[in-house]
Design a protein around this motif. Sequence first.
Motif, PDB file in Angstrom:
ATOM      1  N   MET A   1     -20.885 -17.021 -28.749  1.00 52.10           N
ATOM      2  CA  MET A   1     -21.984 -16.737 -27.867  1.00 52.10           C
ATOM      3  C   MET A   1     -21.408 -16.260 -26.545  1.00 52.10           C
ATOM      4  N   ALA A   2     -22.005 -15.251 -25.982  1.00 54.21           N
ATOM      5  CA  ALA A   2     -21.552 -14.727 -24.698  1.00 54.21           C
ATOM      6  C   ALA A   2     -21.893 -15.712 -23.593  1.00 54.21           C
ATOM      7  N   THR A   3     -21.030 -15.758 -22.601  1.00 53.59           N
ATOM      8  CA  THR A   3     -21.281 -16.654 -21.476  1.00 53.59           C
ATOM      9  C   THR A   3     -21.111 -15.911 -20.174  1.00 53.59           C
ATOM     10  N   THR A   4     -21.755 -16.430 -19.140  1.00 55.52           N
ATOM     11  CA  THR A   4     -21.570 -15.891 -17.799  1.00 55.52           C
ATOM     12  C   THR A   4     -21.169 -17.036 -16.894  1.00 55.52           C
ATOM     13  N   PRO A   5     -20.292 -16.777 -15.917  1.00 57.78           N
ATOM     14  CA  PRO A   5     -19.885 -17.862 -15.023  1.00 57.78           C
ATOM     15  C   PRO A   5     -21.002 -18.202 -14.040  1.00 57.78           C
ATOM     16  N   ARG A   6     -21.070 -19.462 -13.650  1.00 60.62           N
ATOM     17  CA  ARG A   6     -22.035 -19.930 -12.665  1.00 60.62           C
ATOM     18  C   ARG A   6     -21.320 -20.920 -11.757  1.00 60.62           C
ATOM     19  N   SER A   7     -21.553 -20.802 -10.490  1.00 64.92           N
ATOM     20  CA  SER A   7     -20.892 -21.687  -9.538  1.00 64.92           C
ATOM     21  C   SER A   7     -21.717 -22.948  -9.348  1.00 64.92           C
ATOM     22  N   VAL A   8     -21.070 -24.097  -9.512  1.00 62.84           N
ATOM     23  CA  VAL A   8     -21.710 -25.386  -9.284  1.00 62.84           C
ATOM     24  C   VAL A   8     -20.758 -26.212  -8.444  1.00 62.84           C
ATOM     25  N   LEU A   9     -21.169 -26.510  -7.234  1.00 61.51           N
ATOM     26  CA  LEU A   9     -20.361 -27.316  -6.322  1.00 61.51           C
ATOM     27  C   LEU A   9     -18.938 -26.776  -6.198  1.00 61.51           C
ATOM     28  N   GLY A  10     -18.821 -25.472  -6.097  1.00 54.42           N
ATOM     29  CA  GLY A  10     -17.526 -24.864  -5.890  1.00 54.42           C
ATOM     30  C   GLY A  10     -16.724 -24.633  -7.162  1.00 54.42           C
ATOM     31  N   SER A  11     -17.153 -25.158  -8.303  1.00 53.80           N
ATOM     32  CA  SER A  11     -16.424 -24.927  -9.550  1.00 53.80           C
ATOM     33  C   SER A  11     -17.177 -23.900 -10.396  1.00 53.80           C
ATOM     34  N   ARG A  12     -16.499 -23.344 -11.350  1.00 52.16           N
ATOM     35  CA  ARG A  12     -17.138 -22.359 -12.218  1.00 52.16           C
ATOM     36  C   ARG A  12     -17.239 -22.938 -13.623  1.00 52.16           C
ATOM     37  N   ILE A  13     -18.447 -22.855 -14.170  1.00 52.35           N
ATOM     38  CA  ILE A  13     -18.652 -23.316 -15.537  1.00 52.35           C
ATOM     39  C   ILE A  13     -19.239 -22.165 -16.341  1.00 52.35           C
ATOM     40  N   ALA A  14     -19.156 -22.262 -17.633  1.00 49.14           N
ATOM     41  CA  ALA A  14     -19.720 -21.233 -18.497  1.00 49.14           C
ATOM     42  C   ALA A  14     -21.149 -21.621 -18.870  1.00 49.14           C
ATOM     43  N   GLU A  15     -22.060 -20.682 -18.702  1.00 50.82           N
ATOM     44  CA  GLU A  15     -23.463 -20.900 -19.042  1.00 50.82           C
ATOM     45  C   GLU A  15     -23.830 -19.961 -20.185  1.00 50.82           C
ATOM     46  N   PRO A  16     -24.423 -20.467 -21.275  1.00 55.63           N
ATOM     47  CA  PRO A  16     -24.763 -19.592 -22.396  1.00 55.63           C
ATOM     48  C   PRO A  16     -25.797 -18.543 -21.997  1.00 55.63           C
ATOM     49  N   VAL A  17     -25.634 -17.354 -22.511  1.00 54.06           N
ATOM     50  CA  VAL A  17     -26.583 -16.273 -22.300  1.00 54.06           C
ATOM     51  C   VAL A  17     -27.482 -16.213 -23.523  1.00 54.06           C
ATOM     52  N   HIS A  18     -28.789 -16.169 -23.271  1.00 55.39           N
ATOM     53  CA  HIS A  18     -29.745 -16.098 -24.364  1.00 55.39           C
ATOM     54  C   HIS A  18     -29.585 -14.773 -25.096  1.00 55.39           C
ATOM     55  N   ASP A  19     -29.409 -14.838 -26.401  1.00 63.27           N
ATOM     56  CA  ASP A  19     -29.256 -13.641 -27.211  1.00 63.27           C
ATOM     57  C   ASP A  19     -30.355 -13.622 -28.265  1.00 63.27           C
ATOM     58  N   ARG A  20     -31.233 -12.649 -28.190  1.00 62.55           N
ATOM     59  CA  ARG A  20     -32.373 -12.556 -29.101  1.00 62.55           C
ATOM     60  C   ARG A  20     -31.920 -12.438 -30.562  1.00 62.55           C
ATOM     61  N   ARG A  21     -30.809 -11.749 -30.793  1.00 62.98           N
ATOM     62  CA  ARG A  21     -30.332 -11.584 -32.169  1.00 62.98           C
ATOM     63  C   ARG A  21     -29.990 -12.921 -32.808  1.00 62.98           C
ATOM     64  N   ILE A  22     -29.375 -13.800 -32.050  1.00 62.48           N
ATOM     65  CA  ILE A  22     -29.025 -15.124 -32.576  1.00 62.48           C
ATOM     66  C   ILE A  22     -30.291 -15.922 -32.858  1.00 62.48           C
ATOM     67  N   THR A  23     -31.240 -15.867 -31.923  1.00 59.68           N
ATOM     68  CA  THR A  23     -32.497 -16.589 -32.105  1.00 59.68           C
ATOM     69  C   THR A  23     -33.225 -16.095 -33.344  1.00 59.68           C
ATOM     70  N   VAL A  24     -33.304 -14.790 -33.529  1.00 58.66           N
ATOM     71  CA  VAL A  24     -33.975 -14.230 -34.706  1.00 58.66           C
ATOM     72  C   VAL A  24     -33.254 -14.627 -35.981  1.00 58.66           C
ATOM     73  N   ALA A  25     -31.930 -14.644 -35.976  1.00 57.13           N
ATOM     74  CA  ALA A  25     -31.173 -15.060 -37.165  1.00 57.13           C
ATOM     75  C   ALA A  25     -31.433 -16.520 -37.512  1.00 57.13           C
ATOM     76  N   VAL A  26     -31.482 -17.379 -36.491  1.00 60.34           N
ATOM     77  CA  VAL A  26     -31.771 -18.801 -36.728  1.00 60.34           C
ATOM     78  C   VAL A  26     -33.178 -18.962 -37.275  1.00 60.34           C
ATOM     79  N   ILE A  27     -34.132 -18.250 -36.682  1.00 58.21           N
ATOM     80  CA  ILE A  27     -35.521 -18.339 -37.138  1.00 58.21           C
ATOM     81  C   ILE A  27     -35.648 -17.830 -38.562  1.00 58.21           C
ATOM     82  N   ARG A  28     -34.992 -16.730 -38.866  1.00 53.61           N
ATOM     83  CA  ARG A  28     -35.065 -16.178 -40.221  1.00 53.61           C
ATOM     84  C   ARG A  28     -34.522 -17.183 -41.233  1.00 53.61           C
TER      85      ARG A  28
END
Length: 133
Positions: A1-28
């Motif tokens: 899953m693709a991630t984007t960095p997000r700053s929290v209290l000066g540190s960087r963590i990875a936050e999941p990016v919503h991907d419609r293709r993954i959601t559709v595959a899970v639903i299917r």
Amino acid sequence: MATTPRSVLGSRIAEPVHDRRITVAVIRAFTWTIGLAGVVWGTIYIVLGVPTAAVFPYGFSILSVLNWALFRSHGRLYWFSAVEVALILVVPVGLSLHLGGFMASGGVALWSMLASVGALLTIGPRVALVVFA
């Protein structure tokens, strides 16, 4: 899953990016698996000599396939998910009542607990909490 960095209290963590293709595959996968389970479930009722009870799981499978076909034509993920979750919630409860209640049906209504899992996977945690409650 693709991630984007997000700053929290000066540190960087990875936050999941919503991907419609993954959601559709899970639903299917979820829809077709539960739809197939409905066919097996209905066939078991016919073999056991309770054909009127088989209407519920067969109806569920047919409505799920129709719902999937409508989703493929209009692409509205939220409405597809909402209808599917409603089917998973209502059909087992209806079948349980048809068979004589919770005890007489052997807890068929427990199948409707999958509705909260489906809501969590497709719509979000707030709706899943409401469905679970």
